[in-house]
Design a protein around this motif. Structure first.
Motif, PDB file in Angstrom:
ATOM      1  N   ASN A 103      -5.621   6.261  -2.777  1.00 30.69           N
ATOM      2  CA  ASN A 103      -4.412   5.640  -3.317  1.00 30.69           C
ATOM      3  C   ASN A 103      -4.744   4.850  -4.582  1.00 30.69           C
ATOM      4  O   ASN A 103      -5.899   4.478  -4.805  1.00 30.69           O
ATOM      5  N   TYR A 131       1.702   3.696   7.314  1.00 28.18           N
ATOM      6  CA  TYR A 131       0.681   2.711   7.667  1.00 28.18           C
ATOM      7  C   TYR A 131       1.169   1.668   8.668  1.00 28.18           C
ATOM      8  O   TYR A 131       0.358   1.029   9.333  1.00 28.18           O
ATOM      9  N   ARG A 132       2.490   1.493   8.754  1.00 26.56           N
ATOM     10  CA  ARG A 132       3.053   0.464   9.637  1.00 26.56           C
ATOM     11  C   ARG A 132       4.169   1.081  10.484  1.00 26.56           C
ATOM     12  O   ARG A 132       5.345   0.972  10.128  1.00 26.56           O
ATOM     13  N   GLU A 177       7.311  12.803   3.656  1.00 30.78           N
ATOM     14  CA  GLU A 177       5.873  12.865   3.430  1.00 30.78           C
ATOM     15  C   GLU A 177       5.498  13.938   2.417  1.00 30.78           C
ATOM     16  O   GLU A 177       4.470  13.848   1.758  1.00 30.78           O
ATOM     17  N   LEU A 234       0.400   4.586  -2.355  1.00 30.60           N
ATOM     18  CA  LEU A 234       0.442   5.979  -1.906  1.00 30.60           C
ATOM     19  C   LEU A 234       1.472   6.760  -2.722  1.00 30.60           C
ATOM     20  O   LEU A 234       1.244   7.930  -3.070  1.00 30.60           O
ATOM     21  N   CYS A 260      10.712   7.088   2.576  1.00 32.10           N
ATOM     22  CA  CYS A 260       9.917   7.630   3.679  1.00 32.10           C
ATOM     23  C   CYS A 260       9.512   6.486   4.608  1.00 32.10           C
ATOM     24  O   CYS A 260       9.216   5.386   4.130  1.00 32.10           O
ATOM     25  N   TRP A 319      10.298   2.813  -1.306  1.00 25.33           N
ATOM     26  CA  TRP A 319       9.099   2.366  -2.016  1.00 25.33           C
ATOM     27  C   TRP A 319       9.240   2.739  -3.490  1.00 25.33           C
ATOM     28  O   TRP A 319       9.450   3.901  -3.818  1.00 25.33           O
ATOM     29  N   GLU A 364       0.818  -1.217   0.000  1.00 19.12           N
ATOM     30  CA  GLU A 364       0.000   0.000   0.000  1.00 19.12           C
ATOM     31  C   GLU A 364       0.850   1.265   0.000  1.00 19.12           C
ATOM     32  O   GLU A 364       0.437   2.297  -0.535  1.00 19.12           O
ATOM     33  N   GLU A 365       2.052   1.206   0.573  1.00 13.41           N
ATOM     34  CA  GLU A 365       2.932   2.372   0.540  1.00 13.41           C
ATOM     35  C   GLU A 365       3.290   2.751  -0.898  1.00 13.41           C
ATOM     36  O   GLU A 365       3.424   3.935  -1.222  1.00 13.41           O
ATOM     37  N   CYS A 366       3.432   1.753  -1.766  1.00 12.27           N
ATOM     38  CA  CYS A 366       3.719   2.028  -3.175  1.00 12.27           C
ATOM     39  C   CYS A 366       2.500   2.650  -3.859  1.00 12.27           C
ATOM     40  O   CYS A 366       2.638   3.506  -4.737  1.00 12.27           O
ATOM     41  N   LYS A 417      11.989   1.537   4.191  1.00 13.94           N
ATOM     42  CA  LYS A 417      11.717   2.950   3.927  1.00 13.94           C
ATOM     43  C   LYS A 417      11.761   3.296   2.441  1.00 13.94           C
ATOM     44  O   LYS A 417      11.490   4.445   2.075  1.00 13.94           O
ATOM     45  N   SER A 468       7.103   4.163   6.647  1.00 11.86           N
ATOM     46  CA  SER A 468       5.730   3.789   6.314  1.00 11.86           C
ATOM     47  C   SER A 468       4.722   4.561   7.161  1.00 11.86           C
ATOM     48  O   SER A 468       4.806   4.555   8.395  1.00 11.86           O
TER      49      SER A 468
END
Length: 210
Positions: A50, A82-83, A205, A17, A78, A91, A13-15, A89, A80
């Protein structure tokens, strides 16, 4: 016209974002260069806002230069969001670039005799904001039956042009899928190599270039 495909590939999910942030950044850069930018397709992820992938059309004098700036892998560094405490870090997302006509099967331009265009009443909210002209366009590729609908522009001519570009891209995707798992495996290997050779790097961010 240039098509840009931003994708999180199989990333978490970070990707997704990162795709969202890259889309916003790219749209701002296009605006500063006075380019026309249209969001043709989007595949949302599990978190609202996202995207697994988005497809953009760029048009204007410096469209090719902007597309080449973004082509390849993009790294976002960055922690995460979400986690908390997650060690990873970095992505990565991928950016593919297509010339609208060159993206058709075998790199050949779509033939006019293979296309059927239909004009439709564009949808929209009620009241005075309804587009009351038949500006929406459906394009069908007769040999395959594949069709797309576009109504993002007020002009029927502009929607027809976008529909043709989107149809060419979809036919290209269809042709690539037909080549089977072997090609997909080669792309996955290529993607892994590209991860270590990012064309652009953004940090934090705020998605600041660094």
């Amino acid at each position: 016209m240039i098509l840009l495909h931003l994708t999180a590939n199989t990333g978490p999910e970070e990707c997704c974002l990162a795709v969202r942030k890259a889309l916003c950044r790219l749209q701002n850069e296009a605006c500063s260069l006075q380019l026309r930018v249209e969001l043709l397709e989007q595949v949302p992820s599990a978190i609202a806002g996202n995207f697994h992938s988005v497809l953009l059309a760029l048009d204007g004098e410096q469209a090719s230069a902007l597309a080449e700036r973004w082509r390849g892998s993009v790294l976002w560094t960055c922690p995460s969001p979400y986690r908390p405490g997650h060690r990873r870090k970095n992505w990565f997302i991928g950016v593919e670039v297509f010339e609208a006509e060159a993206s058709s099967p075998a790199g050949q331009a779509l033939r006019d005799q293979d296309l059927r265009f239909e004009t439709l009443r564009a949808g929209g909210p009620g009241g005075q904001h309804v587009n009351k002209t038949d500006s929406a366009v459906r394009a069908t590729h007769l040999p395959t039956g594949l069709s797309v609908r576009v109504e993002t522009e007020r002009s029927q001519h502009a929607n027809k042009r976008l529909a043709r570009a989107l149809l060419a891209h979809k036919l290209s995707e269809q042709a690539r899928r037909a080549q089977g798992e072997a090609r997909q495996q080669r792309w996955r290997q290529h993607y892994e190599v590209q991860r270590g050779n990012a064309a652009l790097v953004f940090k934090g961010e705020g998605f600041e270039e660094g």
